[in-house]
Write an enzyme that holds these catalytic residues in place. Structure first.
Site, PDB file in Angstrom:
ATOM      1  CD1 TRP A 102      -2.313  -2.297   1.257  1.00 13.37           C
ATOM      2  CD2 TRP A 102      -3.124  -1.128  -0.356  1.00 13.37           C
ATOM      3  NE1 TRP A 102      -3.369  -3.017   0.641  1.00 13.37           N
ATOM      4  CE2 TRP A 102      -3.791  -2.147  -0.244  1.00 13.37           C
ATOM      5  CE3 TRP A 102      -3.311   0.009  -1.317  1.00 13.37           C
ATOM      6  CZ2 TRP A 102      -4.629  -2.671  -1.310  1.00 13.37           C
ATOM      7  CZ3 TRP A 102      -4.376  -0.460  -2.317  1.00 13.37           C
ATOM      8  CH2 TRP A 102      -5.077  -1.397  -2.377  1.00 13.37           C
ATOM      9  CG  ASP A 172      -3.486   4.198   3.598  1.00  7.66           C
ATOM     10  OD1 ASP A 172      -4.626   4.114   4.191  1.00  7.66           O
ATOM     11  OD2 ASP A 172      -2.939   3.634   2.816  1.00  7.66           O
ATOM     12  CE  LYS A 196      -8.932  -1.784   3.688  1.00 10.08           C
ATOM     13  NZ  LYS A 196      -8.906  -2.996   2.858  1.00 10.08           N
TER      14      LYS A 196
HETATM   15  N1  PMP Z   1      -4.499   1.760   1.806  1.00  6.40           N
HETATM   16  C1  PMP Z   1      -4.526   0.654   2.381  1.00  6.40           C
HETATM   17  C2  PMP Z   1      -3.821   0.362   3.405  1.00  6.40           C
HETATM   18  C3  PMP Z   1      -5.501  -0.516   2.014  1.00  6.40           C
HETATM   19  O1  PMP Z   1      -5.570  -1.661   2.619  1.00  6.40           O
HETATM   20  C4  PMP Z   1      -6.528  -0.031   1.069  1.00  6.40           C
HETATM   21  C5  PMP Z   1      -7.295  -1.121   0.553  1.00  6.40           C
HETATM   22  N2  PMP Z   1      -7.326  -2.441   1.018  1.00  6.40           N
HETATM   23  C6  PMP Z   1      -6.183   1.070   0.301  1.00  6.40           C
HETATM   24  C7  PMP Z   1      -5.227   1.885   0.747  1.00  6.40           C
HETATM   25  C8  PMP Z   1      -6.977   1.193  -1.085  1.00  6.40           C
HETATM   26  O2  PMP Z   1      -8.217   1.668  -0.582  1.00  6.40           O
HETATM   27  P1  PMP Z   1      -9.462   1.961  -1.661  1.00  6.40           P
HETATM   28  O3  PMP Z   1      -9.820   0.554  -2.432  1.00  6.40           O
HETATM   29  O4  PMP Z   1     -10.575   2.154  -0.750  1.00  6.40           O
HETATM   30  O5  PMP Z   1      -9.200   2.634  -2.682  1.00  6.40           O
END
Ligand code: PMP
Length: 360
Positions: A102, A172, A196
């Site tokens: 991520w 994040d 989540k």
């Molecule tokens: N950052 C993290 C730590 C994530 O776990 C996720 C999604 N699993 C995202 C960003 C991306 O999120 P989204 O699908 O809501 O754009």
């Protein structure tokens, strides 16, 4: 059919009480004769729902009045782009810490918009730890420092908040927001997708300090400018109304069950139960440095990956679902977000024991 224990990384399990309340209110919210889904976002009923959700989130996170809470869309992924667009403030460089999949996505998105400096990385050991702050090389004049509080795929979580002096700290928190108390004033901006720990997909939470709003240079397009959404109280366009309503129910429930300190105690107990078992077993393994292990996402492997399909089939028979690891890493992953009861983790540990005894 009975409800399963859902270990999905997101969208993820929600508190059963919240789902029951939503079901009860589905056709008639508060005597209005309508579902929340059918209400105008500008009507007094929905405005009261959104205001309560914001007030409760502020209480949970301890948000001071010089921060704004924004209810946006586009996921954390859109924040990967909005952050450089808004926070560079005419500067060239932004610092990022690379701890896994991520963080890499955030870095890749920012590269198109900023001069990205990777201040630290744990790539040397396959992203199985958090680089110590002493090893970070922050650049002078960076517009902000970005890090990923919990790597949902790698199962690596910070147990501490980085020090960045006067440089705004951006985080994040998609996969660990509201799972533990947070020192909010250490941050310039935090963000998280809701799917989540908070509620349905489609809602993105941003908490941003006032002085970082409306300072994009050049000014971003309206929908990508935090100032637009702050000025309009997150109602510049139609917000994800039903997701905000469910998030509000989740926040109320968290407040009624000990707030974030209560959530942290429950999460420590759940994660402890699973990691203790994995560490005692020769059949399963988790590669993450113990101090940096995630309380939310627990990746693990079986001694023989040829048994993976068998393992997953047996788990599903016992109502333990979504345990397959992310396609990029393989193996298994158990996500233990706030709404996973300890009974679910105990059922998983019982199954892990049974499977290892039969096949080990
Ligand atoms: N950052 C993290 C730590 C994530 O776990 C996720 C999604 N699993 C995202 C960003 C991306 O999120 P989204 O699908 O809501 O754009």
């Amino acid at each position: 059919m009975a409800r399963v224990f859902n270990f999905s990384a997101g969208p993820a399990t929600l508190p059963e009480e919240v789902l029951r309340q939503a079901a009860e209110e589905m056709l008639d919210w508060g005597g209005t004769g309508q579902s929340v889904m059918e209400m105008s976002h500008r009507g007094k009923d929905f405005l009261s729902i959104a205001a309560a959700a914001e007030a409760d989130l502020r209480e949970l996170l301890g948000v001071p009045d010089y921060y704004r809470v924004l209810f946006l869309q586009g996921g954390a992924s859109l924040q990967f782009e909005m952050i450089p667009m808004n926070l560079l403030r005419g500067r060239a460089t932004a610092d990022y810490v690379n701890t896994g999949e991520w963080a890499k996505k955030a870095i890749k998105a920012a590269r198109g918009l900023a001069d990205v400096h990777v201040a630290a990385t744990s790539e040397d050991r396959s992203f199985t730890y958090v680089p110590a702050q002493a090893d970070w090389e922050l650049s002078t004049g960076a517009a902000y420092v970005h890090y990923t509080a919990n790597e949902t795929i790698g199962g690596v979580e910070y147990g501490w908040v980085p020090q960045t002096g006067d440089v705004p700290l951006v985080c994040d928190m998609s996969s660990n927001i509201v799972s533990r108390p947070v020192e909010l004033t250490r941050y310039g901006l935090i963000y998280a997708g809701a799917q989540k720990n908070i509620g349905p997909a489609g809602l993105t939470i941003v908490v941003i300090r006032d002085d970082l709003i409306g300072v994009g240079d050049p000014v971003p397009p309206a929908m990508l400018d935090y100032a637009t959404h702050a000025k309009a109280d997150s109602m510049y366009n139609t917000p994800p109304t039903y997701a905000i309503y469910i998030a509000g129910l989740v926040f109320k429930r968290l407040l009624a069950t000990g707030g974030l300190a209560g959530a942290e105690q429950r999460n420590l107990a759940k994660a402890g139960l699973l990691y203790d078992y994995l560490d005692r077993s020769d059949f399963y393994a988790n590669p993450v440095e113990p101090a940096d292990r995630s309380r939310m996402n627990v990746p693990f492997t079986l001694a023989d990956s040829a048994l993976d399909a068998d393992f997953l089939a047996g788990a599903a028979e016992r109502g333990l679902v979504q345990l397959k690891g992310h396609r990029s890493v393989g193996g298994m992953r158990a996500s233990l977000y706030n709404a996973m009861p300890i009974e679910g983790v105990q059922a998983l540990v019982d199954y892990l024991t049974e499977f290892a005894t039969a096949k080990g």
